[in-house]
Design a protein around this motif. Structure first.
Motif, mmCIF file in Angstrom:
data_model
loop_
_atom_site.group_PDB
_atom_site.id
_atom_site.type_symbol
_atom_site.label_atom_id
_atom_site.label_comp_id
_atom_site.label_asym_id
_atom_site.label_seq_id
_atom_site.Cartn_x
_atom_site.Cartn_y
_atom_site.Cartn_z
ATOM 1 N N GLU A 16 0.866 -1.175 0.000
ATOM 2 C CA GLU A 16 0.000 0.000 0.000
ATOM 3 C C GLU A 16 0.906 1.229 0.000
ATOM 4 O OE1 GLU A 16 -3.692 1.993 2.495
ATOM 5 O OE2 GLU A 16 -2.679 0.242 3.301
ATOM 6 N N PRO A 17 0.920 1.998 -1.111
ATOM 7 C CA PRO A 17 1.792 3.177 -1.169
ATOM 8 C C PRO A 17 1.396 4.201 -0.108
ATOM 9 C CG PRO A 17 0.900 2.654 -3.337
ATOM 10 C CD PRO A 17 0.178 1.802 -2.337
ATOM 11 N N LEU A 18 2.394 4.868 0.449
ATOM 12 C CA LEU A 18 2.131 5.945 1.395
ATOM 13 C C LEU A 18 1.629 7.155 0.623
ATOM 14 C CD1 LEU A 18 5.240 5.642 3.736
ATOM 15 C CD2 LEU A 18 2.933 4.841 4.146
ATOM 16 N N LYS A 37 4.664 10.514 -7.744
ATOM 17 C CA LYS A 37 4.231 9.231 -7.210
ATOM 18 C C LYS A 37 5.193 8.814 -6.092
ATOM 19 C CE LYS A 37 3.977 4.537 -8.871
ATOM 20 N NZ LYS A 37 4.107 3.682 -10.027
ATOM 21 N N GLN A 38 4.628 8.443 -4.963
ATOM 22 C CA GLN A 38 5.429 8.024 -3.805
ATOM 23 C C GLN A 38 6.136 6.704 -4.114
ATOM 24 O OE1 GLN A 38 7.098 8.928 -1.250
ATOM 25 N NE2 GLN A 38 5.537 9.317 0.259
ATOM 26 N N THR A 62 7.982 -1.272 6.119
ATOM 27 C CA THR A 62 7.942 -0.116 5.223
ATOM 28 C C THR A 62 9.083 -0.294 4.245
ATOM 29 O OG1 THR A 62 7.045 1.280 6.969
ATOM 30 C CG2 THR A 62 8.036 2.397 5.091
ATOM 31 N N VAL A 63 8.772 -0.239 2.946
ATOM 32 C CA VAL A 63 9.761 -0.541 1.923
ATOM 33 C C VAL A 63 9.873 0.587 0.898
ATOM 34 C CG1 VAL A 63 9.493 -3.038 2.130
ATOM 35 C CG2 VAL A 63 8.048 -1.795 0.531
ATOM 36 N N LEU A 81 -0.205 -1.780 -4.865
ATOM 37 C CA LEU A 81 0.738 -2.233 -5.883
ATOM 38 C C LEU A 81 1.068 -3.686 -5.583
ATOM 39 C CD1 LEU A 81 3.293 0.713 -5.963
ATOM 40 C CD2 LEU A 81 1.777 0.052 -7.808
ATOM 41 N N ILE A 82 1.115 -4.502 -6.621
ATOM 42 C CA ILE A 82 1.579 -5.872 -6.449
ATOM 43 C C ILE A 82 2.840 -6.011 -7.291
ATOM 44 C CG2 ILE A 82 0.137 -6.886 -8.263
ATOM 45 C CD1 ILE A 82 -0.188 -9.274 -6.178
ATOM 46 N N MET A 83 3.921 -6.461 -6.658
ATOM 47 C CA MET A 83 5.226 -6.509 -7.324
ATOM 48 C C MET A 83 6.022 -7.705 -6.848
ATOM 49 S SD MET A 83 7.147 -3.447 -5.245
ATOM 50 C CE MET A 83 5.798 -2.322 -5.402
#
Length: 92
Positions: A16-18, A37-38, A62-63, A81-83
């Motif tokens: 989940e992007p911050l 984009k974060q 946190t990545v 995001l799925i990566m």
């Protein structure tokens, strides 16, 4: 943390992007048109890993990830995001 019913497969990670920064360090307000984009987010779910390589990230980490890493998806109005784990640059 969010409760999502998505389980990534093999070496994939759900992030989940911050939210984007709204002000600079000096206090200037950044307009919506200039926000970038974060590249930092929280791990929501992880897959089981590959046969020879266990996962190094875990839920809650946190990545930092690459600018164009992952595939964007929206679940219940929340962006994710799925990566692959290899797209993750660092754990903060």
């Amino acid at each position: 943390m969010s409760k999502v019913n998505i389980k990534p497969l093999s070496d994939r990670v759900l992030v989940e992007p911050l939210p984007a920064e709204k002000t600079t360090a000096s206090g200037l307000i950044i307009p919506d048109s200039a926000k970038e984009k974060q590249q930092k987010g929280t791990v929501i779910a992880v897959g089981n890993g590959l046969k020879d390589e266990p996962m190094t990230v875990k839920v809650g980490d946190t990545v930092l990830y690459g600018k164009y890493a992952g595939t964007e998806l929206v679940v219940d109005g929340t962006d994710y995001l799925i990566m692959r784990e290899s797209d993750i640059l660092a754990i903060v």
